[in-house]
Design a protein around this motif. Structure first.
Motif, PDB file in Angstrom:
ATOM      1  N   THR A  33       0.824  -1.208   0.000  1.00 33.02           N
ATOM      2  CA  THR A  33       0.000   0.000   0.000  1.00 33.02           C
ATOM      3  C   THR A  33       0.861   1.262   0.000  1.00 33.02           C
ATOM      4  O   THR A  33       1.960   1.275   0.560  1.00 33.02           O
ATOM      5  CB  THR A  33      -0.923   0.054   1.242  1.00 33.02           C
ATOM      6  N   ASN A  35      -0.123   5.220   0.928  1.00 36.96           N
ATOM      7  CA  ASN A  35      -1.114   6.201   1.365  1.00 36.96           C
ATOM      8  C   ASN A  35      -0.489   7.584   1.293  1.00 36.96           C
ATOM      9  O   ASN A  35       0.699   7.740   1.587  1.00 36.96           O
ATOM     10  CB  ASN A  35      -1.560   5.904   2.797  1.00 36.96           C
ATOM     11  N   TRP A  36      -1.284   8.557   0.909  1.00 40.13           N
ATOM     12  CA  TRP A  36      -0.797   9.932   0.818  1.00 40.13           C
ATOM     13  C   TRP A  36      -1.679  10.868   1.644  1.00 40.13           C
ATOM     14  O   TRP A  36      -2.862  10.581   1.860  1.00 40.13           O
ATOM     15  CB  TRP A  36      -0.722  10.419  -0.630  1.00 40.13           C
ATOM     16  N   GLU A  46      -6.660  12.923   2.042  1.00 35.01           N
ATOM     17  CA  GLU A  46      -5.823  11.728   2.066  1.00 35.01           C
ATOM     18  C   GLU A  46      -6.371  10.712   1.093  1.00 35.01           C
ATOM     19  O   GLU A  46      -7.523  10.786   0.673  1.00 35.01           O
ATOM     20  CB  GLU A  46      -5.739  11.152   3.475  1.00 35.01           C
ATOM     21  N   THR A  48      -5.026   7.013  -1.556  1.00 40.86           N
ATOM     22  CA  THR A  48      -4.136   5.913  -1.904  1.00 40.86           C
ATOM     23  C   THR A  48      -3.665   6.059  -3.344  1.00 40.86           C
ATOM     24  O   THR A  48      -4.248   6.793  -4.142  1.00 40.86           O
ATOM     25  CB  THR A  48      -4.850   4.551  -1.763  1.00 40.86           C
ATOM     26  N   THR A  78      -9.543   9.197  -0.351  1.00 40.82           N
ATOM     27  CA  THR A  78     -10.353   8.282   0.457  1.00 40.82           C
ATOM     28  C   THR A  78     -11.135   9.011   1.548  1.00 40.82           C
ATOM     29  O   THR A  78     -11.908   8.384   2.265  1.00 40.82           O
ATOM     30  CB  THR A  78      -9.459   7.200   1.117  1.00 40.82           C
ATOM     31  N   SER A 150       7.965   6.147   5.726  1.00 39.84           N
ATOM     32  CA  SER A 150       7.158   7.357   5.570  1.00 39.84           C
ATOM     33  C   SER A 150       8.116   8.482   5.220  1.00 39.84           C
ATOM     34  O   SER A 150       9.200   8.570   5.800  1.00 39.84           O
ATOM     35  CB  SER A 150       6.427   7.707   6.869  1.00 39.84           C
TER      36      SER A 150
END
Length: 188
Positions: A33, A35-36, A46, A48, A78, A150
């Motif tokens: 995954t 995620n941003w 936020e 993906t 999302t 991250s």
């Protein structure tokens, strides 16, 4: 002459052993995954984005390399739904941001890796977004068949300047932070 042949043979065996000990592990893109989080003066969004392909290179249990291709066409918010989601996703895919029609992929290629101990490595990599390449540095933790990291990316270094407060000082509360956060979980 006989000694020279023996030395040459020893070198071939040694080099063969070194290269044989390097192992490339493909990333399972269906289980990995990205995620941003993008922040602005009045809040944040936020979402993906999916990996298209990727691999980590190990020598023994030590991380020695990596390269990844991200499918930019999959960027998705999302935290919103309906028309808001469709509008935000469309804007992120448009030329103002990632221009996915012209630039459907981004790439990350590890350049240097420093072992910090306890399964943590500091990586400097070349990140390419919209055909612009800049270095990024981050720590990555590798345990078992999982790698996590991250880090922040300054979008303006890749020509993504839409509502940047550092570039357009008069936009006030419409400003969007130059940096966005990525949280990556790789399974291999």
């Amino acid at each position: 002459m006989k000694n020279l042949k023996s030395i040459a043979l020893a070198l071939v065996v040694a080099l063969g052993t070194l290269s044989a000990s390097a192992q490339t592990k493909k990333v399972d893109v269906s289980k990995s995954t990205i995620n941003w989080v993008g922040k602005k003066v009045t809040g944040q969004h936020e979402g993906t984005i999916n990996l298209k392909e990727g691999a980590l290179v190990f020598k023994g249990k030590k991380l020695k390399g990596g390269n990844f291709t991200v499918d930019m066409t999959t960027i998705s918010a999302t935290d919103v739904s309906g028309k808001s989601k469709a509008g935000l996703d469309g804007h992120l895919k448009a030329d103002d941001f990632f221009g996915v029609e012209k630039f459907p992929t981004s790439k990350l290629v590890f350049k240097t890796i420093a072992d910090k101990g306890n399964d943590v490595y500091t990586v400097t990599a070349d990140l390419t977004i919209k055909d612009k390449t800049n270095p990024v540095t981050f720590d990555i933790t590798v345990k078992g068949n999982t790698a996590t990291t991250s880090f922040k990316v300054d979008r303006t270094k890749f020509g993504i300047e839409y509502n940047s407060g550092s570039i357009f000082s008069s936009i006030g509360d419409k400003a969007i932070n130059d940096e966005f956060d990525l949280t990556v979980n790789l399974q291999f």
